[in-house]
Design a protein around this motif. Sequence first.
Motif, PDB file in Angstrom:
ATOM      1  N   TRP A   1      61.816  -6.043  22.517  1.00  0.00           N
ATOM      2  CA  TRP A   1      62.483  -4.811  22.927  1.00  0.00           C
ATOM      3  C   TRP A   1      63.954  -5.031  23.250  1.00  0.00           C
ATOM      4  O   TRP A   1      64.755  -4.119  23.069  1.00  0.00           O
ATOM      5  CB  TRP A   1      61.767  -4.184  24.126  1.00  0.00           C
ATOM      6  N   LEU A   2      64.356  -6.212  23.707  1.00  0.00           N
ATOM      7  CA  LEU A   2      65.766  -6.484  23.962  1.00  0.00           C
ATOM      8  C   LEU A   2      66.536  -6.742  22.669  1.00  0.00           C
ATOM      9  O   LEU A   2      67.732  -6.467  22.593  1.00  0.00           O
ATOM     10  CB  LEU A   2      65.920  -7.680  24.900  1.00  0.00           C
ATOM     11  N   SER A   3      65.884  -7.253  21.645  1.00  0.00           N
ATOM     12  CA  SER A   3      66.579  -7.513  20.378  1.00  0.00           C
ATOM     13  C   SER A   3      66.704  -6.245  19.526  1.00  0.00           C
ATOM     14  O   SER A   3      67.555  -6.170  18.648  1.00  0.00           O
ATOM     15  CB  SER A   3      65.861  -8.605  19.599  1.00  0.00           C
ATOM     16  N   LEU A   4      65.887  -5.231  19.765  1.00  0.00           N
ATOM     17  CA  LEU A   4      65.914  -4.004  18.981  1.00  0.00           C
ATOM     18  C   LEU A   4      67.263  -3.269  19.056  1.00  0.00           C
ATOM     19  O   LEU A   4      67.788  -2.855  18.020  1.00  0.00           O
ATOM     20  CB  LEU A   4      64.765  -3.090  19.424  1.00  0.00           C
ATOM     21  N   PRO A   5      67.871  -3.077  20.231  1.00  0.00           N
ATOM     22  CA  PRO A   5      69.188  -2.432  20.258  1.00  0.00           C
ATOM     23  C   PRO A   5      70.264  -3.234  19.520  1.00  0.00           C
ATOM     24  O   PRO A   5      71.148  -2.645  18.901  1.00  0.00           O
ATOM     25  CB  PRO A   5      69.517  -2.323  21.751  1.00  0.00           C
ATOM     26  N   LEU A   6      70.175  -4.549  19.544  1.00  0.00           N
ATOM     27  CA  LEU A   6      71.152  -5.355  18.818  1.00  0.00           C
ATOM     28  C   LEU A   6      71.001  -5.172  17.305  1.00  0.00           C
ATOM     29  O   LEU A   6      71.994  -5.073  16.579  1.00  0.00           O
ATOM     30  CB  LEU A   6      71.006  -6.829  19.195  1.00  0.00           C
ATOM     31  N   ILE A   7      69.780  -5.100  16.848  1.00  0.00           N
ATOM     32  CA  ILE A   7      69.543  -4.863  15.415  1.00  0.00           C
ATOM     33  C   ILE A   7      70.042  -3.468  15.025  1.00  0.00           C
ATOM     34  O   ILE A   7      70.693  -3.288  14.000  1.00  0.00           O
ATOM     35  CB  ILE A   7      68.051  -5.039  15.086  1.00  0.00           C
ATOM     36  N   GLY A   8      69.766  -2.464  15.845  1.00  0.00           N
ATOM     37  CA  GLY A   8      70.232  -1.103  15.572  1.00  0.00           C
ATOM     38  C   GLY A   8      71.742  -1.005  15.563  1.00  0.00           C
ATOM     39  O   GLY A   8      72.330  -0.338  14.706  1.00  0.00           O
ATOM     40  N   LEU A   9      72.390  -1.668  16.488  1.00  0.00           N
ATOM     41  CA  LEU A   9      73.850  -1.661  16.549  1.00  0.00           C
ATOM     42  C   LEU A   9      74.449  -2.315  15.312  1.00  0.00           C
ATOM     43  O   LEU A   9      75.424  -1.813  14.752  1.00  0.00           O
ATOM     44  CB  LEU A   9      74.328  -2.379  17.819  1.00  0.00           C
ATOM     45  N   SER A  10      73.849  -3.403  14.857  1.00  0.00           N
ATOM     46  CA  SER A  10      74.372  -4.063  13.662  1.00  0.00           C
ATOM     47  C   SER A  10      74.192  -3.178  12.419  1.00  0.00           C
ATOM     48  O   SER A  10      75.083  -3.116  11.573  1.00  0.00           O
ATOM     49  CB  SER A  10      73.710  -5.431  13.472  1.00  0.00           C
ATOM     50  N   PHE A  11      73.065  -2.485  12.278  1.00  0.00           N
ATOM     51  CA  PHE A  11      72.878  -1.568  11.158  1.00  0.00           C
ATOM     52  C   PHE A  11      73.870  -0.405  11.223  1.00  0.00           C
ATOM     53  O   PHE A  11      74.414   0.020  10.207  1.00  0.00           O
ATOM     54  CB  PHE A  11      71.453  -1.016  11.115  1.00  0.00           C
ATOM     55  N   TRP A  12      74.121   0.120  12.397  1.00  0.00           N
ATOM     56  CA  TRP A  12      75.050   1.240  12.563  1.00  0.00           C
ATOM     57  C   TRP A  12      76.463   0.838  12.171  1.00  0.00           C
ATOM     58  O   TRP A  12      77.139   1.543  11.428  1.00  0.00           O
ATOM     59  CB  TRP A  12      74.990   1.723  14.005  1.00  0.00           C
ATOM     60  N   LEU A  13      76.921  -0.309  12.654  1.00  0.00           N
ATOM     61  CA  LEU A  13      78.265  -0.773  12.316  1.00  0.00           C
ATOM     62  C   LEU A  13      78.378  -1.116  10.838  1.00  0.00           C
ATOM     63  O   LEU A  13      79.382  -0.799  10.187  1.00  0.00           O
ATOM     64  CB  LEU A  13      78.643  -1.979  13.182  1.00  0.00           C
ATOM     65  N   GLY A  14      77.350  -1.749  10.286  1.00  0.00           N
ATOM     66  CA  GLY A  14      77.372  -2.100   8.868  1.00  0.00           C
ATOM     67  C   GLY A  14      77.380  -0.883   7.967  1.00  0.00           C
ATOM     68  O   GLY A  14      78.125  -0.818   6.983  1.00  0.00           O
ATOM     69  N   SER A  15      76.582   0.132   8.291  1.00  0.00           N
ATOM     70  CA  SER A  15      76.536   1.331   7.454  1.00  0.00           C
ATOM     71  C   SER A  15      77.819   2.135   7.562  1.00  0.00           C
ATOM     72  O   SER A  15      78.267   2.723   6.581  1.00  0.00           O
ATOM     73  CB  SER A  15      75.334   2.195   7.818  1.00  0.00           C
ATOM     74  N   SER A  16      78.451   2.173   8.732  1.00  0.00           N
ATOM     75  CA  SER A  16      79.722   2.895   8.846  1.00  0.00           C
ATOM     76  C   SER A  16      80.809   2.186   8.050  1.00  0.00           C
ATOM     77  O   SER A  16      81.656   2.834   7.429  1.00  0.00           O
ATOM     78  CB  SER A  16      80.122   3.047  10.309  1.00  0.00           C
TER      79      SER A  16
END
Length: 130
Positions: A18-33
Amino acid sequence: MRQVPLFPVLRTLGLVFWLSLPLIGLSFWLGSSFIGEQILSRGYDHKKYLQADSQMAWQMKKKIMAIEVETLPHKGISFVSVKTNHSTLKTMIFEFAIVEPRKLEAKLAQELGLSPERVKALIRYQPDNQ
């Protein structure tokens, strides 16, 4: 008094996941933008242009069957219905702020790409119903 070891309890709750999930989401968000910005800022050079106006005018010269005009002199407008034998375009409807026949025929010839003589041969005037 006995203390419960904290790290094995957190591991059983899945806290590492659960702590690694926000980091994965943040990386996908920055990469897609970043990728979206690169795609949207890229230029688009297309060499083929649509030339529908000249083709449509040429086809319509042969396909117009009748032109019916209803004038309303008290309102100063004319309704024009152009009937064709075109497979997809059966009727075209125009509204002009012209009631004089000579000016109306000239405007129709310009709009349809026809000669004034061809417009005169096809045009039919309907009397005002009022």
